[in-house]
Scaffold this motif. Structure first.
Motif, PDB file in Angstrom:
ATOM      1  N   SER A 156       1.162  11.923  -3.234  1.00 20.23           N
ATOM      2  CA  SER A 156      -0.194  12.215  -3.736  1.00 20.23           C
ATOM      3  C   SER A 156      -0.292  11.869  -5.212  1.00 20.23           C
ATOM      4  CB  SER A 156      -0.540  13.698  -3.561  1.00 20.23           C
ATOM      5  OG  SER A 156      -0.320  14.076  -2.251  1.00 20.23           O
ATOM      6  N   ALA A 159      -0.450   8.146  -5.550  1.00 23.46           N
ATOM      7  CA  ALA A 159      -1.792   7.621  -5.227  1.00 23.46           C
ATOM      8  C   ALA A 159      -2.741   7.880  -6.398  1.00 23.46           C
ATOM      9  CB  ALA A 159      -2.311   8.278  -3.955  1.00 23.46           C
ATOM     10  N   ILE A 162      -2.513   5.418  -9.397  1.00 28.01           N
ATOM     11  CA  ILE A 162      -2.960   4.021  -9.239  1.00 28.01           C
ATOM     12  C   ILE A 162      -4.229   3.787 -10.057  1.00 28.01           C
ATOM     13  CG2 ILE A 162      -3.947   2.381  -7.567  1.00 28.01           C
ATOM     14  CD1 ILE A 162      -2.012   3.605  -5.474  1.00 28.01           C
ATOM     15  N   THR A 166      -3.740  -1.808 -11.327  1.00 28.02           N
ATOM     16  CA  THR A 166      -2.415  -1.719 -10.684  1.00 28.02           C
ATOM     17  C   THR A 166      -2.267  -2.804  -9.620  1.00 28.02           C
ATOM     18  OG1 THR A 166      -2.294   0.660 -11.078  1.00 28.02           O
ATOM     19  CG2 THR A 166      -0.855  -0.212  -9.365  1.00 28.02           C
ATOM     20  N   VAL A 169       3.155  -1.099  -6.398  1.00 27.15           N
ATOM     21  CA  VAL A 169       3.624   0.293  -6.339  1.00 27.15           C
ATOM     22  C   VAL A 169       5.019   0.254  -5.728  1.00 27.15           C
ATOM     23  CG1 VAL A 169       3.272   2.589  -5.357  1.00 27.15           C
ATOM     24  CG2 VAL A 169       1.298   1.234  -6.055  1.00 27.15           C
ATOM     25  N   PHE A 190      -0.196   6.815   3.203  1.00 28.43           N
ATOM     26  CA  PHE A 190      -0.272   6.316   1.823  1.00 28.43           C
ATOM     27  C   PHE A 190      -0.556   4.809   1.837  1.00 28.43           C
ATOM     28  CE2 PHE A 190       1.709   4.252  -1.798  1.00 28.43           C
ATOM     29  CZ  PHE A 190       1.276   5.004  -2.879  1.00 28.43           C
ATOM     30  N   ILE A 191       0.230   4.077   2.640  1.00 26.69           N
ATOM     31  CA  ILE A 191       0.080   2.608   2.660  1.00 26.69           C
ATOM     32  C   ILE A 191      -1.304   2.233   3.186  1.00 26.69           C
ATOM     33  CG2 ILE A 191       1.020   0.439   3.581  1.00 26.69           C
ATOM     34  CD1 ILE A 191       3.741   1.978   3.931  1.00 26.69           C
ATOM     35  N   VAL A 194      -4.090   2.993   0.259  1.00 27.89           N
ATOM     36  CA  VAL A 194      -4.134   2.386  -1.090  1.00 27.89           C
ATOM     37  C   VAL A 194      -5.153   1.244  -1.114  1.00 27.89           C
ATOM     38  CG1 VAL A 194      -1.792   2.985  -1.818  1.00 27.89           C
ATOM     39  CG2 VAL A 194      -2.185   0.824  -0.589  1.00 27.89           C
ATOM     40  N   PRO A 195      -5.752   1.006  -2.271  1.00 27.28           N
ATOM     41  CA  PRO A 195      -6.711  -0.108  -2.355  1.00 27.28           C
ATOM     42  C   PRO A 195      -6.023  -1.449  -2.101  1.00 27.28           C
ATOM     43  CG  PRO A 195      -6.342   0.914  -4.529  1.00 27.28           C
ATOM     44  CD  PRO A 195      -5.605   1.743  -3.532  1.00 27.28           C
ATOM     45  N   ASP A 196      -6.789  -2.448  -1.676  1.00 29.74           N
ATOM     46  CA  ASP A 196      -6.144  -3.707  -1.298  1.00 29.74           C
ATOM     47  C   ASP A 196      -5.929  -4.652  -2.483  1.00 29.74           C
ATOM     48  OD1 ASP A 196      -8.607  -4.688  -1.761  1.00 29.74           O
ATOM     49  OD2 ASP A 196      -8.929  -5.541   0.235  1.00 29.74           O
ATOM     50  N   VAL A 200       2.351  -2.653  -1.887  1.00 24.78           N
ATOM     51  CA  VAL A 200       3.293  -1.532  -1.847  1.00 24.78           C
ATOM     52  C   VAL A 200       4.675  -2.116  -1.557  1.00 24.78           C
ATOM     53  CG1 VAL A 200       3.977   0.597  -0.668  1.00 24.78           C
ATOM     54  CG2 VAL A 200       1.539   0.069  -1.002  1.00 24.78           C
TER      55      VAL A 200
END
Ligand SMILES: Cc1ncc(COP(=O)(O)O)c(C=O)c1O
Length: 377
Positions: A156, A159, A162, A166, A169, A190-191, A194-196, A200
């Motif tokens: 968390s 995340a 970010i 970024t 990660v 999480f994966i 996350v924004p594209d 990761v």
């Protein structure tokens, strides 16, 4: 003309600001310093049983060919890996250790305009390779004291760390130096969340030890998430740290970027045949892992009996809380011919990281720790 100006001033600022990585003390260095023999190194999470005999034989045989450049595409090894993993070769990039792939990922995806996120007690190379590009290294706070996985990754917090700039990660699972791991469901979420605009990087250097202890690997997600990059190595469970082979599994476009950037002959010919032969001898690797996991459990119990607590570990090492005397214990162990890893550089000055060795090596360490903690007979 006699040059007086220091050429070091020409170094780019990002590189000038770097503090070099401090690896585990080599056996030869301690031999030179203290004139000792019979030294045991439990400081770099190597496999004390060494590689498959098939890998040794293949490397010996390859010596006859060392006057030739290696195959720059590592054809045999790449195809062997693709078969082993059940994927196409276009997903793979090979590196001079996974360490080189960390560097290449940063070179390919970061500049001074970007940032990358890692966990507070994540692998020490991450901030180094991020900063080398001039990018901002953002350390997300680790799970706090009192948590079952204290010092481990807080997904968390990662995340939340970010930023809009970024691009990478880094998640080591299991993590070095803590040994901790992340819950597979939480990791998948999480994966997925996350924004594209970022990749990761799931660093699975200790995967084989994790799998033997109930962890899952990231391969299952590689087709679902184009922004996932897995890093693997032959340095740990396969017992080949000295020859330097690692690889990444990713979307073909990411692999292509890494392959364009990497030096032409980054994986040498001895390494290519050694890694391919090691891969073909899964039974040897599994025996090494089984022995290490059994010793990990024994060490865990014995250390607890000495009053030495450690973080939970799914890897081949234990991060032990040695207390305020940790640095002193480290030096006393050196004098007794035992090299472990102090963690002051990680901001964990009360901890020592101890790699799991062969049973007799572990016994020698336990005896010395008993003496140094006043619990010896
Ligand atoms: C988490 C992690 N990632 C990557 C590496 C790099 O391994 P190599 O360059 O030997 O493949 C290490 C080595 O200790 C590690 O602990």
């Amino acid at each position: 003309m006699i040059a007086t100006a220091n050429p070091g001033r020409l170094t780019v600022p990002a590189v000038r600001a770097l503090s070099p990585y401090v690896p585990g003390k080599p056996i030869s260095e301690l031999e030179r310093e203290l004139g000792l023999r019979d030294i045991i190194k439990l400081a770099s999470n190597e496999n004390p049983w060494g590689p498959s005999p098939a890998a040794l034989a293949a490397m010996h045989q390859e010596l006859d060919q060392v006057w030739l450049y290696p195959d720059g595409s590592s054809h045999e090894l790449r195809h062997a890996l693709a078969r082993h993993l059940g994927i196409g070769t276009e997903h793979l990039a090979l590196g001079n250790g996974s360490n080189e792939l960390l560097l290449l990922l940063c070179e390919a995806f970061l500049t001074g305009a970007y940032s990358a996120v890692y966990s507070q007690y994540g692998f020490a190379i991450y901030p180094l390779v991020i900063r080398a590009t001039g990018a901002r290294a953002i350390a997300a706070p680790a799970l706090p004291e009192g948590h079952a996985m204290a010092t481990g990754h807080d997904l968390s917090a990662m995340a939340a760390a970010i930023a809009s700039d970024t691009r990478l990660v880094f998640i080591a699972n299991p993590n070095n130096p803590t040994g901790t791991w992340v819950d597979p469901q939480a990791l998948r979420q999480f994966i997925a969340a996350v924004p594209d605009h970022l990749l990761v990087v799931l660093d699975e250097a200790y995967l084989e030890y994790g799998l033997a202890q109930g962890l899952q690997d990231g391969m299952q997600w590689i087709r679902d998430f184009p922004n996932l990059v897995l890093l693997r190595t032959f340095s740990k469970a396969y017992g080949l740290a000295g020859i330097r082979v690692g690889y990444s599994v990713s979307h073909p476009e990411v692999a292509d970027a890494l392959n364009r950037l990497r030096p032409a002959f980054n994986v040498n010919s001895i390494a290519q045949v050694g890694a391919a032969a090691a891969l073909s001898d899964q039974a040897h690797m599994q025996r090494c892992v089984a022995s290490t996991v059994s010793e990990l459990r024994r060490m865990s119990t014995q250390l607890a009996a000495l009053g030495l607590h450690h973080a939970p570990s799914a890897a081949n090492f234990l991060m032990v809380r040695a207390g305020p005397r940790a640095a002193q214990i480290y030096h006393e162990l050196l004098k007794a011919g035992l090299i472990v890893r102090p963690l002051g550089g990680y901001g964990l000055p009360e901890y020592l990281r101890i790699s799991i060795g062969k049973p007799a090596e572990n016994d020698r360490l336990l005896q010395q720790l008993a003496r140094l903690t006043g619990k010896g007979s």
